[in-house]
Design a protein around this motif. Structure first.
Motif, short mmCIF file in Angstrom:
data_model
loop_
_atom_site.label_atom_id
_atom_site.label_comp_id
_atom_site.label_asym_id
_atom_site.label_seq_id
_atom_site.Cartn_x
_atom_site.Cartn_y
_atom_site.Cartn_z
N VAL A 50 0.83 -1.20 0.00
CA VAL A 50 0.00 0.00 0.00
C VAL A 50 0.87 1.25 0.00
N ARG A 51 1.96 1.20 0.74
CA ARG A 51 2.86 2.37 0.79
C ARG A 51 3.59 2.57 -0.53
N THR A 52 3.92 1.48 -1.22
CA THR A 52 4.55 1.61 -2.54
C THR A 52 3.60 2.27 -3.52
N LEU A 53 2.35 1.84 -3.49
CA LEU A 53 1.34 2.45 -4.36
C LEU A 53 1.22 3.94 -4.07
N ALA A 54 1.18 4.30 -2.80
CA ALA A 54 1.09 5.71 -2.43
C ALA A 54 2.33 6.48 -2.88
N GLY A 55 3.48 5.83 -2.82
CA GLY A 55 4.70 6.49 -3.27
C GLY A 55 4.68 6.81 -4.75
N ILE A 56 4.11 5.91 -5.56
CA ILE A 56 3.97 6.16 -6.99
C ILE A 56 3.08 7.38 -7.23
N ILE A 57 1.96 7.40 -6.55
CA ILE A 57 1.00 8.50 -6.72
C ILE A 57 1.63 9.82 -6.26
N GLU A 58 2.27 9.80 -5.10
CA GLU A 58 2.85 11.04 -4.57
C GLU A 58 3.92 11.60 -5.50
N ALA A 59 4.76 10.73 -6.05
CA ALA A 59 5.83 11.20 -6.93
C ALA A 59 5.27 11.89 -8.16
N ARG A 60 4.25 11.31 -8.77
CA ARG A 60 3.67 11.92 -9.97
C ARG A 60 2.89 13.19 -9.65
N MET A 61 2.25 13.22 -8.50
CA MET A 61 1.54 14.44 -8.11
C MET A 61 2.52 15.57 -7.81
N TYR A 62 3.71 15.21 -7.32
CA TYR A 62 4.76 16.22 -7.17
C TYR A 62 5.03 16.91 -8.50
N ASP A 63 5.10 16.12 -9.58
CA ASP A 63 5.36 16.70 -10.90
C ASP A 63 4.29 17.72 -11.27
N ILE A 64 3.02 17.36 -11.04
CA ILE A 64 1.92 18.28 -11.35
C ILE A 64 2.00 19.52 -10.48
N ILE A 65 2.30 19.34 -9.19
CA ILE A 65 2.40 20.49 -8.28
C ILE A 65 3.51 21.44 -8.74
N ASP A 66 4.63 20.89 -9.17
CA ASP A 66 5.72 21.73 -9.66
C ASP A 66 5.28 22.57 -10.86
N TYR A 67 4.56 21.94 -11.79
CA TYR A 67 4.04 22.68 -12.94
C TYR A 67 3.10 23.80 -12.50
N VAL A 68 2.22 23.50 -11.54
CA VAL A 68 1.27 24.50 -11.06
C VAL A 68 2.00 25.68 -10.44
N LYS A 69 3.00 25.41 -9.62
CA LYS A 69 3.77 26.48 -8.99
C LYS A 69 4.48 27.35 -10.04
N ILE A 70 5.00 26.71 -11.07
CA ILE A 70 5.68 27.46 -12.14
C ILE A 70 4.70 28.38 -12.86
N GLU A 71 3.51 27.88 -13.16
CA GLU A 71 2.52 28.68 -13.89
C GLU A 71 2.03 29.86 -13.04
N ILE A 72 1.83 29.65 -11.76
CA ILE A 72 1.39 30.75 -10.89
C ILE A 72 2.47 31.81 -10.81
#
Length: 506
Positions: free
Chosen positions: A292-314
């Motif tokens: 379960v933690r591995t699955l969460a790690g996959i999701i968290e890593a990819r959401m980091y990428d989206i968050i970085d894009y959002v911060k750059i656009e703002i």
């Protein structure tokens, strides 16, 4: 149905194609009359690529909607997104020529329209077309930051604009897709604008807010400040990139989405470290498993990428630290557990997850209560507020043939095993087909049954463990288990001595 009352809209997404019909309701709200969706095909990263595949899907969802309402939809609005969408900043001016009786020049609506039309005539890169022109602010005779210049006195009217452009070929593919299913394209609406319209309050627009619509193939961003749209962007990644990473663990495609939504968690440290998900394999092989933690790690890593894009656009649009209402998450990807917490941890901003129900009448709010319907709801809301409608007709009545009448007469006399027991006379006036097993929706694929199993899918898949509940059919069960004693001892000694420990010793 009154042809001047309804608006039909289509959301051509990467993972789903949805269509809805709505109309104006009381208190500046809308009523969603009906909504249907099917799995998408032919759309990649928000951009329609395969016209034949997309038209087949659109034809299917259109037929389902028409069958439910007993109508023919001849025209619809559509949302547009994709990496080809660009936001360009321009400016221009006109000379005000309307002289009042008092001998002064006054800005009229025609002056503002002339200023906007000048932007349409500006040169564009080859293959590009203007989708929308968004005024930012006006300046009149040197006085700037004017939001509404009509009625003011002055000679030189200037303005700054965000001009949204896209590829002509991408828009043309949508138009041809509509034509193949007998739909007229009523208009094109930017998906980021539609989603923002559906989920934001006027106060949020005034304070400053970024709407982040996480779809399957793309993530759309719309920034409001002082009630004006300041920035639009389309990020080329969405929730599907998580699915691709999960599949890399040898997991069958049909389990990936359910695995992500039912067991997934956006913050890995909040998951139990001793739970594993058993996933059915193929050809009788032993089930695969993933922590379960591995699955969460996959999701968290990819959401980091989206968050970085959002911060750059703002930051790129100049509103870093100025958005008092923070970030509003919506779209199908916003359903991940604790995603709002992850965004808040890494942006330092207030975050909420929004469903598009604020401006929907209570009797139909349940139809669009999921974040994935924000774009569709926003399209209808925007067009209803503009006073627009789409062409809708009644389905032609089908006259029963002589053979049909004979069959109906026989059915009323002798039951066929549906409404009455086989061979038994039906009650006078009874509907002999009232309980046909293939017409009652029993075997239809429902929203909560993504794999067509006939079993309603809700909740989480860890039976009896803190809000998780096993909801897969028994023959294809995803199960969560704790490690055996031998496995736990093995991990303990491995961490202590950094060497493999034989299970047979324990």
């Amino acid at each position: 149905m009154d042809n001047n009352e309804y608006v039909a809209a289509v959301d051509l997404g990467t993972t789903k194609v949805a269509m809805a019909v709505g109309r104006k309701a009381e208190k500046n709200k809308i009523e969603i009359v009906a909504l249907k969706e099917v799995a998408s095909n032919g759309v990649m990263k928000g951009d329609l690529k395969n016209i034949e595949q997309a038209s087949q899907v659109l034809r299917e969802v259109k037929a389902k909607l028409e069958q439910e309402l007993g109508i023919v939809v001849r025209e619809a609005y559509v949302g547009v997104s994709g990496q080809h969408i660009q936001c360009n900043r321009t400016q221009g001016y006109v000379t005000v020529q309307n002289v009042t009786d008092a001998g002064v020049t006054e800005v009229r609506k025609s002056d503002v329209e002339r200023l906007i039309d000048d932007q349409r005539n500006a040169s564009l890169p080859a293959g590009k077309t203007i989708i929308s022109i968004l005024p930012q602010s006006y300046t009149l005779d040197g006085e700037d930051d004017i939001s509404e210049p009509v009625g003011m006195e002055g000679r030189k009217l200037e303005a700054k604009f965000n001009v949204i452009i896209g590829e002509e070929t991408a828009i043309e593919r949508i138009r041809r897709c509509f034509q193949r299913v007998g739909l007229k394209l009523a208009g094109i609406v930017l998906q980021p604008l539609a989603s923002a319209e559906a989920v934001l309050s006027d106060d949020e627009k005034e304070l400053g807010v970024a709407v982040v619509d996480i779809g399957g193939g793309t993530t759309d961003i719309c920034v409001y400040y002082d009630k004006v749209i300041r920035h639009l962007a389309v990020i080329p990644i969405g929730g599907n990139i998580i699915n691709k990473d999960i599949r890399a663990y040898g997991i069958l495609e049909r389990y990936v989405e359910k695995l992500k939504t039912s067991f997934g968690e956006a913050v890995a440290e909040r998951t139990p470290g001793d739970k594993y998900i058993n996933i059915p394999s193929v050809n009788g092989q032993a089930p695969k498993e993933i922590a379960v933690r591995t699955l969460a790690g996959i999701i968290e890593a990819r959401m980091y990428d989206i968050i970085d894009y959002v911060k750059i656009e703002i930051e790129r649009c100049g509103f870093k630290g100025r958005l008092g209402a923070g970030i509003v998450l919506t779209g199908g990807g916003a359903n991940l557990r604790n995603l709002d917490l992850l965004f808040k941890m890494h942006t330092g901003m207030d975050v909420r997850i929004a469903q598009p129900v604020t401006y929907v009448a209570s009797e139909s709010a349940e139809l669009v209560s999921a974040p994935k319907y924000s774009t569709l709801t926003g399209i209808i809301l925007d067009e209803v507020r503009k006073g627009n409608h789409t062409e809708i007709g009644e389905q032609p009545a089908v006259q029963p043939s002589a053979d049909d009448s004979a069959v109906q007469t026989q059915a009323a006399t002798v039951g066929y095993g549906y409404g009455a027991a086989a061979g038994e006379p039906a009650e006078p006036g009874a509907d002999a087909y009232a309980r046909q097993p293939y017409d009652d929706g029993t075997y239809a694929r429902q929203d909560g049954d993504p794999y067509g199993t006939g079993v309603q899918q809700d909740g989480y898949g860890m039976q009896g463990d803190e809000g998780y509940a096993d909801d897969y059919p028994a023959e294809e069960e995803l199960r969560v288990r704790k490690p055996k004693l031998s496995e736990r001892m093995k991990r303990l000694f491995s961490s202590m001595f950094s060497e493999e420990v034989d299970d047979d010793n324990y």
